[in-house]
Design a protein around this motif. Sequence first.
Motif, PDB file in Angstrom:
ATOM      1  N   LEU A  58       0.827  -1.210   0.000  1.00  0.00           N
ATOM      2  CA  LEU A  58       0.000   0.000   0.000  1.00  0.00           C
ATOM      3  C   LEU A  58       0.856   1.253   0.000  1.00  0.00           C
ATOM      4  O   LEU A  58       0.660   2.155  -0.823  1.00  0.00           O
ATOM      5  CB  LEU A  58      -0.923  -0.020   1.214  1.00  0.00           C
ATOM      6  CG  LEU A  58      -1.900   1.146   1.362  1.00  0.00           C
ATOM      7  CD1 LEU A  58      -2.966   1.084   0.285  1.00  0.00           C
ATOM      8  CD2 LEU A  58      -2.541   1.143   2.741  1.00  0.00           C
ATOM      9  N   GLN A  59       1.823   1.310   0.911  1.00  0.00           N
ATOM     10  CA  GLN A  59       2.643   2.506   1.042  1.00  0.00           C
ATOM     11  C   GLN A  59       3.510   2.748  -0.196  1.00  0.00           C
ATOM     12  O   GLN A  59       3.641   3.881  -0.668  1.00  0.00           O
ATOM     13  CB  GLN A  59       3.537   2.396   2.289  1.00  0.00           C
ATOM     14  CG  GLN A  59       2.780   2.366   3.603  1.00  0.00           C
ATOM     15  CD  GLN A  59       1.967   3.610   3.856  1.00  0.00           C
ATOM     16  OE1 GLN A  59       2.380   4.709   3.504  1.00  0.00           O
ATOM     17  NE2 GLN A  59       0.792   3.469   4.455  1.00  0.00           N
ATOM     18  N   SER A  60       4.109   1.692  -0.725  1.00  0.00           N
ATOM     19  CA  SER A  60       4.960   1.862  -1.911  1.00  0.00           C
ATOM     20  C   SER A  60       4.140   2.283  -3.122  1.00  0.00           C
ATOM     21  O   SER A  60       4.592   3.107  -3.931  1.00  0.00           O
ATOM     22  CB  SER A  60       5.718   0.567  -2.212  1.00  0.00           C
ATOM     23  OG  SER A  60       4.820  -0.485  -2.535  1.00  0.00           O
ATOM     24  N   LEU A  61       2.924   1.753  -3.242  1.00  0.00           N
ATOM     25  CA  LEU A  61       2.066   2.124  -4.370  1.00  0.00           C
ATOM     26  C   LEU A  61       1.654   3.591  -4.291  1.00  0.00           C
ATOM     27  O   LEU A  61       1.775   4.338  -5.274  1.00  0.00           O
ATOM     28  CB  LEU A  61       0.829   1.235  -4.400  1.00  0.00           C
ATOM     29  CG  LEU A  61      -0.193   1.533  -5.502  1.00  0.00           C
ATOM     30  CD1 LEU A  61       0.421   1.314  -6.877  1.00  0.00           C
ATOM     31  CD2 LEU A  61      -1.445   0.675  -5.337  1.00  0.00           C
ATOM     32  N   LEU A  62       1.186   4.022  -3.116  1.00  0.00           N
ATOM     33  CA  LEU A  62       0.742   5.410  -2.952  1.00  0.00           C
ATOM     34  C   LEU A  62       1.896   6.387  -3.192  1.00  0.00           C
ATOM     35  O   LEU A  62       1.747   7.376  -3.918  1.00  0.00           O
ATOM     36  CB  LEU A  62       0.167   5.617  -1.549  1.00  0.00           C
ATOM     37  CG  LEU A  62      -1.068   4.799  -1.165  1.00  0.00           C
ATOM     38  CD1 LEU A  62      -1.570   5.216   0.209  1.00  0.00           C
ATOM     39  CD2 LEU A  62      -2.172   4.935  -2.189  1.00  0.00           C
ATOM     40  N   ASN A  63       3.044   6.106  -2.581  1.00  0.00           N
ATOM     41  CA  ASN A  63       4.186   7.013  -2.734  1.00  0.00           C
ATOM     42  C   ASN A  63       4.676   7.074  -4.172  1.00  0.00           C
ATOM     43  O   ASN A  63       4.991   8.156  -4.684  1.00  0.00           O
ATOM     44  CB  ASN A  63       5.326   6.573  -1.808  1.00  0.00           C
ATOM     45  CG  ASN A  63       5.115   7.005  -0.367  1.00  0.00           C
ATOM     46  OD1 ASN A  63       5.057   8.193  -0.065  1.00  0.00           O
ATOM     47  ND2 ASN A  63       4.981   6.044   0.516  1.00  0.00           N
ATOM     48  N   THR A  64       4.729   5.927  -4.847  1.00  0.00           N
ATOM     49  CA  THR A  64       5.229   5.905  -6.219  1.00  0.00           C
ATOM     50  C   THR A  64       4.301   6.641  -7.166  1.00  0.00           C
ATOM     51  O   THR A  64       4.766   7.351  -8.078  1.00  0.00           O
ATOM     52  CB  THR A  64       5.421   4.452  -6.692  1.00  0.00           C
ATOM     53  OG1 THR A  64       6.282   3.760  -5.778  1.00  0.00           O
ATOM     54  CG2 THR A  64       6.039   4.412  -8.082  1.00  0.00           C
ATOM     55  N   MET A  65       2.986   6.504  -6.969  1.00  0.00           N
ATOM     56  CA  MET A  65       2.033   7.231  -7.818  1.00  0.00           C
ATOM     57  C   MET A  65       2.231   8.737  -7.670  1.00  0.00           C
ATOM     58  O   MET A  65       2.188   9.487  -8.655  1.00  0.00           O
ATOM     59  CB  MET A  65       0.603   6.848  -7.442  1.00  0.00           C
ATOM     60  CG  MET A  65       0.239   5.394  -7.682  1.00  0.00           C
ATOM     61  SD  MET A  65       0.056   4.993  -9.424  1.00  0.00           S
ATOM     62  CE  MET A  65      -1.564   5.660  -9.743  1.00  0.00           C
ATOM     63  N   MET A  66       2.454   9.194  -6.434  1.00  0.00           N
ATOM     64  CA  MET A  66       2.674  10.622  -6.199  1.00  0.00           C
ATOM     65  C   MET A  66       4.008  11.087  -6.779  1.00  0.00           C
ATOM     66  O   MET A  66       4.105  12.166  -7.383  1.00  0.00           O
ATOM     67  CB  MET A  66       2.639  10.910  -4.692  1.00  0.00           C
ATOM     68  CG  MET A  66       1.306  10.640  -4.032  1.00  0.00           C
ATOM     69  SD  MET A  66       1.401  10.909  -2.244  1.00  0.00           S
ATOM     70  CE  MET A  66      -0.192  10.284  -1.712  1.00  0.00           C
ATOM     71  N   ILE A  67       5.042  10.262  -6.599  1.00  0.00           N
ATOM     72  CA  ILE A  67       6.373  10.615  -7.097  1.00  0.00           C
ATOM     73  C   ILE A  67       6.369  10.738  -8.609  1.00  0.00           C
ATOM     74  O   ILE A  67       7.023  11.631  -9.176  1.00  0.00           O
ATOM     75  CB  ILE A  67       7.405   9.564  -6.633  1.00  0.00           C
ATOM     76  CG1 ILE A  67       7.615   9.674  -5.122  1.00  0.00           C
ATOM     77  CG2 ILE A  67       8.731   9.728  -7.365  1.00  0.00           C
ATOM     78  CD1 ILE A  67       8.413   8.535  -4.518  1.00  0.00           C
ATOM     79  N   GLN A  68       5.623   9.868  -9.287  1.00  0.00           N
ATOM     80  CA  GLN A  68       5.574   9.940 -10.747  1.00  0.00           C
ATOM     81  C   GLN A  68       4.985  11.261 -11.227  1.00  0.00           C
ATOM     82  O   GLN A  68       5.503  11.882 -12.166  1.00  0.00           O
ATOM     83  CB  GLN A  68       4.759   8.787 -11.320  1.00  0.00           C
ATOM     84  CG  GLN A  68       4.859   8.701 -12.831  1.00  0.00           C
ATOM     85  CD  GLN A  68       3.661   8.037 -13.467  1.00  0.00           C
ATOM     86  OE1 GLN A  68       2.544   8.150 -12.977  1.00  0.00           O
ATOM     87  NE2 GLN A  68       3.885   7.344 -14.570  1.00  0.00           N
ATOM     88  N   ILE A  69       3.929  11.722 -10.577  1.00  0.00           N
ATOM     89  CA  ILE A  69       3.322  12.995 -10.968  1.00  0.00           C
ATOM     90  C   ILE A  69       4.291  14.149 -10.721  1.00  0.00           C
ATOM     91  O   ILE A  69       4.440  15.048 -11.562  1.00  0.00           O
ATOM     92  CB  ILE A  69       2.003  13.225 -10.198  1.00  0.00           C
ATOM     93  CG1 ILE A  69       0.972  12.171 -10.596  1.00  0.00           C
ATOM     94  CG2 ILE A  69       1.455  14.626 -10.467  1.00  0.00           C
ATOM     95  CD1 ILE A  69      -0.319  12.244  -9.812  1.00  0.00           C
ATOM     96  N   ALA A  70       4.977  14.129  -9.577  1.00  0.00           N
ATOM     97  CA  ALA A  70       5.964  15.174  -9.287  1.00  0.00           C
ATOM     98  C   ALA A  70       7.084  15.168 -10.322  1.00  0.00           C
ATOM     99  O   ALA A  70       7.545  16.226 -10.773  1.00  0.00           O
ATOM    100  CB  ALA A  70       6.538  14.971  -7.881  1.00  0.00           C
ATOM    101  N   ALA A  71       7.524  13.976 -10.737  1.00  0.00           N
ATOM    102  CA  ALA A  71       8.568  13.863 -11.758  1.00  0.00           C
ATOM    103  C   ALA A  71       8.079  14.410 -13.094  1.00  0.00           C
ATOM    104  O   ALA A  71       8.813  15.125 -13.796  1.00  0.00           O
ATOM    105  CB  ALA A  71       8.995  12.404 -11.906  1.00  0.00           C
ATOM    106  N   ASP A  72       6.837  14.083 -13.458  1.00  0.00           N
ATOM    107  CA  ASP A  72       6.270  14.594 -14.708  1.00  0.00           C
ATOM    108  C   ASP A  72       6.225  16.119 -14.710  1.00  0.00           C
ATOM    109  O   ASP A  72       6.549  16.763 -15.714  1.00  0.00           O
ATOM    110  CB  ASP A  72       4.857  14.036 -14.904  1.00  0.00           C
ATOM    111  CG  ASP A  72       4.858  12.556 -15.265  1.00  0.00           C
ATOM    112  OD1 ASP A  72       5.937  12.031 -15.559  1.00  0.00           O
ATOM    113  OD2 ASP A  72       3.783  11.938 -15.247  1.00  0.00           O
ATOM    114  N   LEU A  73       5.827  16.703 -13.589  1.00  0.00           N
ATOM    115  CA  LEU A  73       5.741  18.162 -13.498  1.00  0.00           C
ATOM    116  C   LEU A  73       7.128  18.803 -13.548  1.00  0.00           C
ATOM    117  O   LEU A  73       7.312  19.864 -14.147  1.00  0.00           O
ATOM    118  CB  LEU A  73       5.024  18.560 -12.205  1.00  0.00           C
ATOM    119  CG  LEU A  73       3.522  18.226 -12.150  1.00  0.00           C
ATOM    120  CD1 LEU A  73       2.985  18.412 -10.739  1.00  0.00           C
ATOM    121  CD2 LEU A  73       2.744  19.100 -13.131  1.00  0.00           C
TER     122      LEU A  73
END
Length: 385
Positions: free
Chosen positions: A208-223
């Motif tokens: 759960l934690q790795s999935l939530l954090n990775t989804m957020m990190i991907q958006i930050a990387a895209d931005l």
Amino acid sequence: MKTSKDLFLIPKLLMITAGTWELELVGSSELKKKFYKVYSIIMFVAYHTSHVSFSIKFIELLGGDSIEKVVESASMIIIVFLLAIKMALCRRKQMTEVLDNAIKKKNTLLNDENGFSQKIYSGYFRYALIINISLTAWSFFVGLFLTVGGSFDYFKPSKDLTLNYTVKELKPLHVLLWYPFDQEEYYGLVIFYEFFSILFSDLYNSCLQSLLNTMMIQIAADLKILQYNFRSVGSGKETAYEDFKRCAKRYQEVIVHTTELNKALRYTLLIEYVVSSIMLASILVQILSGKKAIFNTFYFGILAFQWCLLAWNANEIKQQSEKLAMSIYESNWYEHTKPTNQLAFITVLRTRRPLYLTIGPFGEMSINTAISTLKLAYSYVSIMS
């Protein structure tokens, strides 16, 4: 040049191990896919039998005299049931579609020729790898500490000095579970099931934690990559408009993806917020009262760390989206044609509404949210003291 690093490597491995991976196993044969389906069902049933066992044990303890054990059993039930609910929310079709979209589009912003976008992406990849491995290792360490840390006393006899002979005590249990057989006679099986239920809970939490954090990190990387792309829009009259249009289109895709992710996660984050507030406060009270001080200190640490990490990564989305306007201003906009500047002006207006994730209907997820949770826990402890 495109990077081959997979941002979702750790979440995928953890979810496949737990049997919670809902997407197609690319490159696997039909036999392997069927085997995984059966494996997923077996692991699901095996783990969720512990919920029944926890519940029956809690009902048994209600008729006893130990209020302390009733409270301990109730806290365990809350943890395992809420963990199952959060995982169920993340396995919904809506979340699965968002995850599938994120995996398919993870390289859409990595097409620049000088490789600077790959450098940004690689930095976020290393960051995601470090925090996911750290969270998983810490979570499993806490579980192992609970199950293995006290096992040295399991078979140690106690000495009755008055009678001058050795007395065999009942073997202790670290998890309050109900069993349909004699626990002393089948103690090995009891220990195995304790070990399985605790470590599988750690696995669920890590997923759960790795999935939530990775989804957020991907958006930050895209931005972050978009900021570079906006800043690098050429000044040529023929190419500038098309380059800027392509960046604006990608920005719109990020907006849609963030909106869909927020819809899929807002109630999961709400549960995480409520549970973290209660658990941090209750564990802190137990630490101050001296109950399982070492274990509870590690447990408090992992809860606080993973909650603050979620808040930090969610806050990073807002911070990076707010910087887009400045990145457009830092480009050679004064050399662009009128249509290009009109498009830039519209994009800047959109960036004035930053992207963010919400905690259900109760506002945005940010660093201030994590701080307020810790303050709430401190206030509760102060009142109890």
